[in-house]
Design a protein around this motif. Structure first.
Motif, PDB file in Angstrom:
ATOM      1  N   HIS A 136      34.458  56.705 -63.100  1.00 37.89           N
ATOM      2  CA  HIS A 136      34.249  57.839 -62.194  1.00 37.89           C
ATOM      3  C   HIS A 136      33.277  58.851 -62.798  1.00 37.89           C
ATOM      4  O   HIS A 136      32.387  59.349 -62.119  1.00 37.89           O
ATOM      5  N   LEU A 139      29.476  58.194 -62.375  1.00 39.40           N
ATOM      6  CA  LEU A 139      28.873  58.141 -61.042  1.00 39.40           C
ATOM      7  C   LEU A 139      28.481  59.537 -60.574  1.00 39.40           C
ATOM      8  O   LEU A 139      29.301  60.458 -60.583  1.00 39.40           O
ATOM      9  N   THR A 140      27.237  59.666 -60.154  1.00 34.29           N
ATOM     10  CA  THR A 140      26.737  60.941 -59.638  1.00 34.29           C
ATOM     11  C   THR A 140      25.988  60.678 -58.349  1.00 34.29           C
ATOM     12  O   THR A 140      24.874  60.153 -58.357  1.00 34.29           O
ATOM     13  N   HIS A 141      26.613  61.006 -57.232  1.00 37.96           N
ATOM     14  CA  HIS A 141      26.028  60.734 -55.918  1.00 37.96           C
ATOM     15  C   HIS A 141      26.536  61.783 -54.937  1.00 37.96           C
ATOM     16  O   HIS A 141      27.668  62.262 -55.054  1.00 37.96           O
ATOM     17  N   VAL A 144      29.999  60.879 -53.492  1.00 36.75           N
ATOM     18  CA  VAL A 144      31.085  60.505 -54.400  1.00 36.75           C
ATOM     19  C   VAL A 144      31.679  61.797 -54.945  1.00 36.75           C
ATOM     20  O   VAL A 144      30.941  62.698 -55.369  1.00 36.75           O
ATOM     21  N   TYR A 197      25.291  52.891 -53.642  1.00 32.00           N
ATOM     22  CA  TYR A 197      25.081  53.455 -54.976  1.00 32.00           C
ATOM     23  C   TYR A 197      26.033  52.824 -55.992  1.00 32.00           C
ATOM     24  O   TYR A 197      25.622  52.445 -57.098  1.00 32.00           O
ATOM     25  N   MET A 198      27.295  52.711 -55.629  1.00 27.44           N
ATOM     26  CA  MET A 198      28.266  52.115 -56.553  1.00 27.44           C
ATOM     27  C   MET A 198      27.886  50.671 -56.874  1.00 27.44           C
ATOM     28  O   MET A 198      27.911  50.250 -58.037  1.00 27.44           O
ATOM     29  N   HIS A 201      25.111  50.113 -59.196  1.00 25.56           N
ATOM     30  CA  HIS A 201      25.451  50.382 -60.588  1.00 25.56           C
ATOM     31  C   HIS A 201      26.681  49.607 -61.029  1.00 25.56           C
ATOM     32  O   HIS A 201      27.423  50.024 -61.919  1.00 25.56           O
ATOM     33  N   VAL A 203      29.583  48.802 -59.818  1.00 26.39           N
ATOM     34  CA  VAL A 203      30.955  49.261 -59.623  1.00 26.39           C
ATOM     35  C   VAL A 203      31.473  48.771 -58.272  1.00 26.39           C
ATOM     36  O   VAL A 203      30.816  48.946 -57.241  1.00 26.39           O
ATOM     37  N   HIS A 205      34.609  49.467 -55.778  1.00 20.94           N
ATOM     38  CA  HIS A 205      35.662  50.466 -55.607  1.00 20.94           C
ATOM     39  C   HIS A 205      37.018  49.800 -55.405  1.00 20.94           C
ATOM     40  O   HIS A 205      38.009  50.171 -56.011  1.00 20.94           O
ATOM     41  N   VAL A 389      22.725  54.939 -62.928  1.00 23.24           N
ATOM     42  CA  VAL A 389      23.956  55.628 -63.253  1.00 23.24           C
ATOM     43  C   VAL A 389      23.633  56.647 -64.327  1.00 23.24           C
ATOM     44  O   VAL A 389      22.812  56.405 -65.192  1.00 23.24           O
TER      45      VAL A 389
END
Length: 787
Positions: A136, A139-141, A144, A197-198, A201, A203, A205, A389
């Motif tokens: 967590h 992640l920079t979005h 999010v 985005y996740m 990178h 990820v 969820h 990321v």
């Protein structure tokens, strides 16, 4: 968290087709496995949530664990001398609760997730907490929930995150019962942006649901709760934990544990969410969890007649809720669907939608298109917005060996921190370290194309990956380190673009590649007269540009004798491209009508402009040798069936939606073998770089202009954002820099930018050479891979 209490297409994606001979269709494969035991989740990273989460809506919560004790009224972070005043409970589940708090030092309102230390006795529980924090905070979005900090006291672990004062979409749905399609479009664009985005990178969820989609003060969607999130740490990795919320779980999670699951499970959840937003309840909803699983297995759902839903929405939902994960659309497929493109799209949603249905009859088609474009950009869904990321510099990370040591050190810290007797402080210290991923988890967006696939030797050739580095338009990096500083990142990335001299092997009695119409013979002459070992395209162009720019500094123009002969070079370059590398690969169309797909497994299909013949290109010897095989769309091996099926979709999409009738495109239908193809592609800060098999280098800049360098850099082709093409001898560009500034301001600006872009290209190529030399001098070279 469970139940937060915040207040306040047909089976395959429908892509248009253009002229072409018929292609074979892919085959849907049934899921043969029986339903698994569902009494408890099977944690992969220490999942301690116990029984499967409650479905929603309106299935009641299944979690029966004891309610954790409340934290103190004033929560103290001793490490930072900060106090948080507990205001009220926002949500709870398992051993954790979420509270609204006020930071007494800054008087800011935050959310604070509280996990009792009593629940962190096992290695499994500690690993889960570690993974949640680690993922967590990386992640920079905009869509999010922002992770702020983590700390502990004697009884609890605390995670502070940004507050979303308007609750969750689940809360809002309970008030509204269902949403209009314009509202759903806004929510879905933002959700898809976060999801894209996740996945970019690495990820997954794995618990996307309405209860985990929170709403900020401006009613923007924020994805939260990364308690079940997983990181794909190497190409081909498949997760096998049965986890999630019953109504939202993808069928492969439940019924294909042998092969596992990957990013496609989140795509499935977006389909469930869209259905739920429009219909008011989840598609597989029943009173019993086992019945929900049976309906998911059988893909059994319907659209109630009494709930109005457009045909476009139904088609999109059906396309997403496809049992075979490989046939689900990508995020961009979904956004390109008519439901988004043809429907009403508001610019934003007011807070008043809590209390009533808004009206959108004032929004015109033109306004909707503009609003959709804005929403996409705000969700970072445009091509030029791919970013990494947040990878902060790590100590000693300026060299590969130091970074490798950093990975090993952090892994050792992690293993010690999650042991049952280890103090929580050690876990938090390790979890706060920047996310450093090894073994090709891929630090830059290029590595999102290495999404999970079946291991080598499984049925589909698309699901075969080599565990080597990859050059790609958005994913490029090294196996063992995340990028640290911007400059070292560039150097490492471009190093992989500098491959040794290419040789070519052919099968099926391949002829030599045919030159494009009008191409002078001087090119072949120039190549054939090169003595000794031929330098690669990067070095050749770098030498040419360097010599020209060095002469420019001395006030001279350096002309090459071959410039006249090679003026026709560079006619074949990439006119349009589309990136589906999070699932399959990169699709592109060349100016001569050739369409190709660079698959994630280092192979390519290259379709002739006649739409009947195609080359199958394989990489050998770490991308230094390419082997071609030649087929037609009516006669090819069975093992290529899936790839040909995908080629059909790429060709249809590109030629009907992206490929324009530009002045510089033509159709070389006589070229049926040995077509040019994309070898490598790379995203840098200011441009995307493509390398073609004809040794042309193409730079697509983010102002939507393009520059193509011929094989040795003697010819510069420039295409502006309005698709106007000009072709220059390199000496002519250098001469522009020595001439008096034109009186026309636009012309002066163009000439200045043209010279600046040539200088930029030179710097990129020199960086490739420099790092290549350092690699060769330092020992074994990095493994290279064609994409």
């Amino acid at each position: 968290m469970n139940n937060p209490l915040y207040t306040g297409m047909p089976p395959a994606p429908t892509l248009p087709t253009t002229r072409r001979h018929p292609f074979s269709n892919a085959v849907n494969h049934a899921l043969p496995r029986p339903p698994p035991q569902t009494k408890a989740q099977l944690p992969e990273q220490g999942d301690d949530k116990g029984k499967a989460k409650a479905s929603e809506p309106p299935l009641p919560r299944q979690n029966t664990k004891a309610v954790p004790p409340s934290p103190p009224q004033v929560i103290v972070d001793k490490s930072r001398s900060t106090k948080y005043q507990r205001i009220g409970l926002l949500g709870e589940g398992g051993f954790a609760r979420v509270y609204e708090v006020v930071d007494n030092k800054h008087q800011s309102r935050l959310a604070c997730k509280v996990v009792t230390k009593a629940s962190l006795k096992t290695k499994k529980a500690k690993t889960k907490l570690y993974a949640e924090i680690k993922i967590h905070r990386a992640l920079t979005h905009p869509n999010v929930v922002q992770f702020l900090d983590c700390f502990e006291d004697d009884d609890n672990v605390y995670m502070t995150i940004a507050l979303c004062p308007n609750g969750s979409l689940m809360d809002l749905l309970r008030r509204r019962r269902r949403f209009t399609e314009p509202e759903a479009r806004v929510f879905m664009v933002q959700l898809l942006g976060a999801c894209h985005y996740m996945h970019t990178h690495q990820v997954i969820h794995r618990d996307l649901k309405l209860g985990n989609l929170l709403l900020d003060a401006h009613m923007n969607v924020k994805v939260g709760d990364f308690g079940l999130a997983a990181l794909i740490e190497h190409p081909g990795e498949r997760k096998k934990t049965i986890c999630g919320t019953p109504n939202y779980i993808a069928p492969e999670v439940l019924f294909d544990t042998a092969n596992g699951h990957s990013f496609e499970v989140d795509i499935w959840s977006t389909g469930v969410i869209l259905y739920t937003l429009l219909i008011g309840q989840a598609p597989f909803q029943t009173k019993e969890v086992q019945s929900i699983y049976n309906r998911i297995r059988d893909n059994q759902y319907e659209f109630p007649e009494h709930r109005a839903c457009s045909s476009a929405a139904k088609q999109l939902i059906q396309a997403i809720l496809t049992r075979n994960p490989s046939e689900r659309p990508t995020m961009h497929d979904i956004l390109d669907h008519d439901w988004f493109q043809q429907g009403t799209v508001p610019a934003s949603l007011p807070v008043s939608i809590h209390d009533g249905v808004p009206r959108f009859d004032h929004i015109t088609r033109t306004m909707s298109q503009a609003n959709l474009a804005t929403l996409r950009r705000e969700a970072l869904l445009d091509e030029d917005q791919e970013e990494d990321v947040a990878s902060r510099p790590t100590a000693g990370g300026k060299a590969r060996n130091n970074a490798t040591a950093e990975i090993q050190r952090q892994e050792q810290e992690f293993q010690q921190a999650v042991q049952p007797g280890s103090p929580i402080s050690a876990l938090l210290k390790s979890a706060r370290q920047p996310l450093v991923v090894g073994n090709a988890a891929r630090e830059s967006p290029m590595f999102r194309r290495l999404q999970a696939v079946a291991k080598e030797k499984r049925a589909s050739p698309l699901k075969q990956r080599a565990d080597v580095d990859v050059d790609g338009e958005r994913d490029l990096g090294f196996e063992e380190i995340r990028r640290t500083e911007l400059e070292s990142q560039k150097a490492r990335i471009v190093a992989q673009m500098a491959a040794p001299p290419q040789t070519k092997e052919t099968e099926n009695a391949a002829p030599a590649p045919q030159p494009a119409p009008g191409m002078a013979k001087g090119k072949q002459k120039a190549k054939n007269e090169q003595p000794g070992v031929k330098i690669n395209g990067y070095d050749a162009a770098a030498e040419t540009l360097t010599a020209a720019l060095d002469a420019l500094k001395q006030g001279r123009v350096l002309a090459h004798p071959d410039e006249e002969d090679v003026m026709q070079e560079g006619r074949v370059f990439i006119a349009s491209w589309v990136d589906y590398c999070n699932k399959y690969g990169m699709g592109y169309a060349l100016t001569d009508g050739t369409v190709g797909v660079s698959f994630n497994d280092s192979t390519s299909l290259v379709l002739s402009p006649d739409k009947h013949h195609f080359d199958y290109v394989m990489s050998r010897r770490q991308g230094t040798v390419y082997v071609r095989k030649y087929y037609t769309v009516n006669d090819y091996p069975e093992e290529l069936k899936s790839k040909v099926y995908l080629l059909k979709h790429f060709e249809g999409y590109i030629m009907s939606r992206l490929f324009g009738d530009y002045d510089y495109v033509f159709e070389d239908t006589e070229r049926t073998k040995g077509m040019d193809f994309l070898q490598k592609f790379l995203r840098m800060k200011d441009a995307i770089v493509f390398k073609l098999s004809n040794d042309s280098l193409q730079f697509n800049f983010y102002d939507h202009s393009k520059m193509v360098l011929s094989s040795h850099g003697h010819v510069v082709t420039h295409i502006d954002k309005n698709y106007k093409l000009t072709r220059w001898r390199l000496s002519e560009v250098m001469a522009l820099a020595l001439q008096p500034r034109p009186a026309d301001a636009d012309e002066a600006k163009f000439q200045q930018r043209l010279v600046s872009k040539v200088k930029f290209c030179k710097e990129v190529l020199l960086s490739i050479r420099k790092v290549s030399e350092q690699t060769e001098g330092g020992g074994e070279a990095e493994p290279r891979r064609q994409v």
